[in-house]
Design a protein around this motif. Sequence first.
Motif, PDB file in Angstrom:
ATOM      1  N   SER A   1      44.249   5.953  50.097  1.00  0.00           N
ATOM      2  CA  SER A   1      43.040   6.138  49.292  1.00  0.00           C
ATOM      3  C   SER A   1      41.888   5.339  49.878  1.00  0.00           C
ATOM      4  N   THR A   2      40.714   5.967  49.877  1.00  0.00           N
ATOM      5  CA  THR A   2      39.497   5.282  50.317  1.00  0.00           C
ATOM      6  C   THR A   2      38.439   5.293  49.222  1.00  0.00           C
ATOM      7  N   ARG A   3      38.806   5.731  48.049  1.00  0.00           N
ATOM      8  CA  ARG A   3      37.856   5.873  46.933  1.00  0.00           C
ATOM      9  C   ARG A   3      37.289   4.515  46.519  1.00  0.00           C
ATOM     10  N   LYS A   4      36.011   4.473  46.218  1.00  0.00           N
ATOM     11  CA  LYS A   4      35.387   3.246  45.726  1.00  0.00           C
ATOM     12  C   LYS A   4      36.056   2.849  44.406  1.00  0.00           C
ATOM     13  N   GLY A   5      36.378   1.562  44.258  1.00  0.00           N
ATOM     14  CA  GLY A   5      37.036   1.074  43.055  1.00  0.00           C
ATOM     15  C   GLY A   5      38.496   1.472  42.972  1.00  0.00           C
ATOM     16  N   ARG A   6      39.094   1.834  44.086  1.00  0.00           N
ATOM     17  CA  ARG A   6      40.463   2.346  44.126  1.00  0.00           C
ATOM     18  C   ARG A   6      41.490   1.352  43.601  1.00  0.00           C
ATOM     19  N   PHE A   7      42.602   1.891  43.141  1.00  0.00           N
ATOM     20  CA  PHE A   7      43.726   1.112  42.642  1.00  0.00           C
ATOM     21  C   PHE A   7      44.754   0.880  43.759  1.00  0.00           C
ATOM     22  N   ALA A   8      44.574   1.546  44.873  1.00  0.00           N
ATOM     23  CA  ALA A   8      45.536   1.516  45.983  1.00  0.00           C
ATOM     24  C   ALA A   8      45.945   0.114  46.420  1.00  0.00           C
ATOM     25  N   PRO A   9      45.028  -0.847  46.541  1.00  0.00           N
ATOM     26  CA  PRO A   9      45.466  -2.168  47.005  1.00  0.00           C
ATOM     27  C   PRO A   9      46.506  -2.829  46.101  1.00  0.00           C
ATOM     28  N   VAL A  10      46.418  -2.586  44.803  1.00  0.00           N
ATOM     29  CA  VAL A  10      47.402  -3.181  43.887  1.00  0.00           C
ATOM     30  C   VAL A  10      48.795  -2.652  44.215  1.00  0.00           C
ATOM     31  N   VAL A  11      48.921  -1.348  44.317  1.00  0.00           N
ATOM     32  CA  VAL A  11      50.207  -0.715  44.594  1.00  0.00           C
ATOM     33  C   VAL A  11      50.682  -1.074  46.008  1.00  0.00           C
ATOM     34  N   ALA A  12      49.785  -0.955  46.974  1.00  0.00           N
ATOM     35  CA  ALA A  12      50.149  -1.212  48.376  1.00  0.00           C
ATOM     36  C   ALA A  12      50.539  -2.667  48.602  1.00  0.00           C
ATOM     37  N   ASN A  13      49.827  -3.600  47.994  1.00  0.00           N
ATOM     38  CA  ASN A  13      50.171  -5.018  48.175  1.00  0.00           C
ATOM     39  C   ASN A  13      51.540  -5.329  47.602  1.00  0.00           C
ATOM     40  N   TRP A  14      51.841  -4.795  46.417  1.00  0.00           N
ATOM     41  CA  TRP A  14      53.178  -5.002  45.846  1.00  0.00           C
ATOM     42  C   TRP A  14      54.241  -4.457  46.790  1.00  0.00           C
ATOM     43  N   PHE A  15      54.056  -3.197  47.243  1.00  0.00           N
ATOM     44  CA  PHE A  15      55.076  -2.584  48.096  1.00  0.00           C
ATOM     45  C   PHE A  15      55.200  -3.313  49.428  1.00  0.00           C
ATOM     46  N   THR A  16      54.082  -3.691  50.015  1.00  0.00           N
ATOM     47  CA  THR A  16      54.118  -4.413  51.290  1.00  0.00           C
ATOM     48  C   THR A  16      54.883  -5.725  51.150  1.00  0.00           C
ATOM     49  N   ASP A  17      54.658  -6.439  50.067  1.00  0.00           N
ATOM     50  CA  ASP A  17      55.405  -7.679  49.819  1.00  0.00           C
ATOM     51  C   ASP A  17      56.903  -7.411  49.746  1.00  0.00           C
ATOM     52  N   ARG A  18      57.297  -6.319  49.083  1.00  0.00           N
ATOM     53  CA  ARG A  18      58.719  -5.962  48.991  1.00  0.00           C
ATOM     54  C   ARG A  18      59.283  -5.695  50.388  1.00  0.00           C
ATOM     55  N   ALA A  19      58.572  -4.915  51.181  1.00  0.00           N
ATOM     56  CA  ALA A  19      59.055  -4.553  52.516  1.00  0.00           C
ATOM     57  C   ALA A  19      59.148  -5.783  53.421  1.00  0.00           C
ATOM     58  N   LYS A  20      58.194  -6.696  53.304  1.00  0.00           N
ATOM     59  CA  LYS A  20      58.193  -7.882  54.161  1.00  0.00           C
ATOM     60  C   LYS A  20      59.314  -8.867  53.828  1.00  0.00           C
TER      61      LYS A  20
END
Length: 189
Positions: free
Chosen positions: A10-29
């Motif tokens: 997602s590139t939408r202004k005000g997107r929620f993507a970072p919340v979801v992506a940060n959680w998942f990235t932390d899990r993967a790492k």
Amino acid sequence: MIKLAIIVGSTRKGRFAPVVANWFTDRAKQRDDLSVDVLDLDDLDLPDRLHGFGEDPAPEVALVSPRLRDADAFVVVTPEYNHSFPAPLKSAIDWHFTEWQAKPVGFVSYGGVGGGLRAVEQLRQVFAELHAVTVRDTVSFHGAWSRFDDEGAPVEAEAVNNAATTMLDQLVWWGTALKEARAKQPYGA
């Protein structure tokens, strides 16, 4: 070690993507069988117009291509917009072809009632055309905005952490099998 590229779609202004992506990235790492590279489309500034056949791609594309080529597996983090996935994600996928071939793809989706699952179903068709293998299990957040607390942690952590583990286990299995197969015999579509 499997090299996992996480693509934030997602590139939408005000997107929620970072919340979801940060959680998942932390899990993967947290896993010792993965090395993680995050490609956030909002940071990459890829053009929305594809080059003509035989033309060199834009410099922004040339910077992304090796990162995708080096990956053994992918996870696409996508919202659902109008029963589909975002246009910038489709452009990013279409800029590449061989980079996806004979590699597994998993999905983390989010949205309203559908939780992004309609976007995932369409992405499965796109990646099949690119000779990628999509894994069965996904992580999906229905009503995503109420599924995370103020610090970005899932409110039902056990269930979604288990779903992420299941999907990552599948990606590692497929990533390992396909990496070994590509080493024995290059994939030719």
